[in-house]
Scaffold this motif. Structure first.
Motif, PDB file in Angstrom:
ATOM      1  N   THR A  14       0.997  -1.330   0.002  1.00  0.00           N
ATOM      2  CA  THR A  14      -0.072  -0.065  -0.108  1.00  0.00           C
ATOM      3  C   THR A  14       0.904   1.420  -0.066  1.00  0.00           C
ATOM      4  O   THR A  14       0.492   2.211  -0.265  1.00  0.00           O
ATOM      5  CB  THR A  14      -0.956   0.140   1.371  1.00  0.00           C
ATOM      6  OG1 THR A  14      -0.175  -0.166   2.554  1.00  0.00           O
ATOM      7  CG2 THR A  14      -2.095  -1.005   1.121  1.00  0.00           C
TER       8      THR A  14
ATOM      9  N   ARG B 298     -11.794   6.172  -1.175  1.00  0.00           N
ATOM     10  CA  ARG B 298     -10.596   5.748  -0.427  1.00  0.00           C
ATOM     11  C   ARG B 298      -9.681   5.138  -1.300  1.00  0.00           C
ATOM     12  O   ARG B 298      -9.242   3.978  -1.195  1.00  0.00           O
ATOM     13  CB  ARG B 298     -10.939   4.588   0.944  1.00  0.00           C
ATOM     14  CG  ARG B 298     -12.001   5.011   1.707  1.00  0.00           C
ATOM     15  CD  ARG B 298     -11.477   6.040   2.739  1.00  0.00           C
ATOM     16  NE  ARG B 298     -10.799   5.090   3.748  1.00  0.00           N
ATOM     17  CZ  ARG B 298     -10.399   5.766   4.726  1.00  0.00           C
ATOM     18  NH1 ARG B 298     -10.743   6.921   5.104  1.00  0.00           N
ATOM     19  NH2 ARG B 298      -9.581   5.175   5.586  1.00  0.00           N
TER      20      ARG B 298
ATOM     21  N   GLY C   4      -7.002   3.324   0.386  1.00  0.00           N
ATOM     22  CA  GLY C   4      -7.180   2.424   1.634  1.00  0.00           C
ATOM     23  C   GLY C   4      -6.414   1.240   1.458  1.00  0.00           C
ATOM     24  O   GLY C   4      -5.708   0.886   0.710  1.00  0.00           O
ATOM     25  N   ASP C   5      -6.722   0.458   2.769  1.00  0.00           N
ATOM     26  CA  ASP C   5      -6.071  -0.668   3.229  1.00  0.00           C
ATOM     27  C   ASP C   5      -7.140  -1.830   3.046  1.00  0.00           C
ATOM     28  O   ASP C   5      -8.293  -1.669   3.775  1.00  0.00           O
ATOM     29  CB  ASP C   5      -5.429  -0.807   4.782  1.00  0.00           C
ATOM     30  CG  ASP C   5      -4.779  -1.998   5.249  1.00  0.00           C
ATOM     31  OD1 ASP C   5      -5.207  -2.889   4.622  1.00  0.00           O
ATOM     32  OD2 ASP C   5      -4.179  -1.973   6.144  1.00  0.00           O
TER      33      ASP C   5
ATOM     34  N   SER D 234      -7.387  -4.599   4.575  1.00  0.00           N
ATOM     35  CA  SER D 234      -7.664  -5.186   5.732  1.00  0.00           C
ATOM     36  C   SER D 234      -8.560  -4.225   6.708  1.00  0.00           C
ATOM     37  O   SER D 234      -9.260  -4.963   7.651  1.00  0.00           O
ATOM     38  CB  SER D 234      -6.688  -5.780   6.521  1.00  0.00           C
ATOM     39  OG  SER D 234      -5.812  -4.556   6.843  1.00  0.00           O
ATOM     40  N   LYS D 235      -8.723  -3.108   6.236  1.00  0.00           N
ATOM     41  CA  LYS D 235      -9.540  -2.176   7.180  1.00  0.00           C
ATOM     42  C   LYS D 235     -10.675  -1.411   6.431  1.00  0.00           C
ATOM     43  O   LYS D 235     -11.511  -1.008   6.934  1.00  0.00           O
ATOM     44  CB  LYS D 235      -8.779  -1.057   7.693  1.00  0.00           C
ATOM     45  CG  LYS D 235      -7.581  -1.509   8.776  1.00  0.00           C
ATOM     46  CD  LYS D 235      -6.793  -0.465   9.170  1.00  0.00           C
ATOM     47  CE  LYS D 235      -5.481  -0.943   9.666  1.00  0.00           C
ATOM     48  NZ  LYS D 235      -4.502   0.036   9.848  1.00  0.00           N
ATOM     49  N   ASP D 236     -10.416  -1.234   5.193  1.00  0.00           N
ATOM     50  CA  ASP D 236     -11.629  -0.376   4.332  1.00  0.00           C
ATOM     51  C   ASP D 236     -12.283  -1.278   3.267  1.00  0.00           C
ATOM     52  O   ASP D 236     -11.614  -2.243   2.768  1.00  0.00           O
ATOM     53  CB  ASP D 236     -10.724   1.000   3.553  1.00  0.00           C
ATOM     54  CG  ASP D 236      -9.936   1.402   4.380  1.00  0.00           C
ATOM     55  OD1 ASP D 236     -10.653   2.152   5.453  1.00  0.00           O
ATOM     56  OD2 ASP D 236      -8.673   1.821   4.245  1.00  0.00           O
TER      57      ASP D 236
ATOM     58  N   HIS E 181     -11.151  -6.914  -4.117  1.00  0.00           N
ATOM     59  CA  HIS E 181      -9.915  -7.437  -3.491  1.00  0.00           C
ATOM     60  C   HIS E 181      -9.597  -9.070  -3.534  1.00  0.00           C
ATOM     61  O   HIS E 181     -10.227  -9.655  -2.761  1.00  0.00           O
ATOM     62  CB  HIS E 181     -10.010  -7.126  -2.136  1.00  0.00           C
ATOM     63  CG  HIS E 181      -8.654  -7.363  -1.374  1.00  0.00           C
ATOM     64  ND1 HIS E 181      -7.330  -7.151  -1.439  1.00  0.00           N
ATOM     65  CD2 HIS E 181      -8.397  -8.490  -0.370  1.00  0.00           C
ATOM     66  CE1 HIS E 181      -6.474  -7.706  -0.713  1.00  0.00           C
ATOM     67  NE2 HIS E 181      -7.074  -8.403   0.020  1.00  0.00           N
TER      68      HIS E 181
END
Length: 173
Positions: free
Chosen positions: A4, A57, A60-61, A63-65, A70
């Protein structure tokens, strides 16, 4: 460097590597425009990812967003198989697409990997309607003896405020 974080643009790759990566991206675009999705899938490393972050985002990540896409290699294979069947109503019959790729930059990275940045415009025509997706590719590739390069991470970051008027991404960006 994580998937990222942005690459250091000062570590630009040699011109011959840039030309090879550009050719790889152009051939990949042709595969996608011709719906040769199984061939396209072979451009991914076994642990490769395909990602499209949400429009609000872009950095964005996953794992969080929320991400629009993905997919690890397994999910990507499922996506390809689905898109090639009649069950994918949004893409049957297949949309006509054309991809424009420009401003390609390549930076050397550890472990014989390359960070690739490029602008894209993908034009999709279906049922007389033209949708345009624009953004930036942020890929991590590794060298490969067969295809020249393989995707470790293939990320399509759109610069759209929202997915209007089309409302969805039913093709591979």
């Amino acid at each position: 460097m994580s998937l990222t974080t942005q690459p250091d643009l000062r570590s630009t790759a040699a011109r011959d590597v840039l030309v090879d990566v550009e050719q790889f991206l152009f051939e990949e675009a042709e595969m996608l425009d011709q719906w040769r999705l199984h061939e396209w899938l072979d451009l991914f490393a076994p642990g490769g990812y395909y990602e499209i972050p949400a429009t609000d985002r872009p950095d964005g990540d996953p794992s969080k967003d929320l991400f629009l896409v993905h997919d690890d290699r397994f999910l990507l294979e499922q996506r390809v198989n689905s898109l090639l069947t009649r069950a994918a109503h949004a893409e049957y019959p297949h949309s006509a697409t054309r991809r424009m790729i420009s401003n390609v930059r390549v930076m050397e990275a550890p472990n014989d990997r390359l960070h690739v940045l490029a602008n894209f415009a993908v034009y999709r025509v279906r049922s007389g309607v033209l949708d345009t997706y624009v953004g930036q590719y942020r890929h991590i590739v590794e060298r490969d003896e067969v295809t020249g390069f393989r995707f470790i991470s293939r990320k399509s970051v759109m610069v759209l405020d929202a997915l209007r008027p089309h409302g969805k991404v039913s093709i591979i960006l």
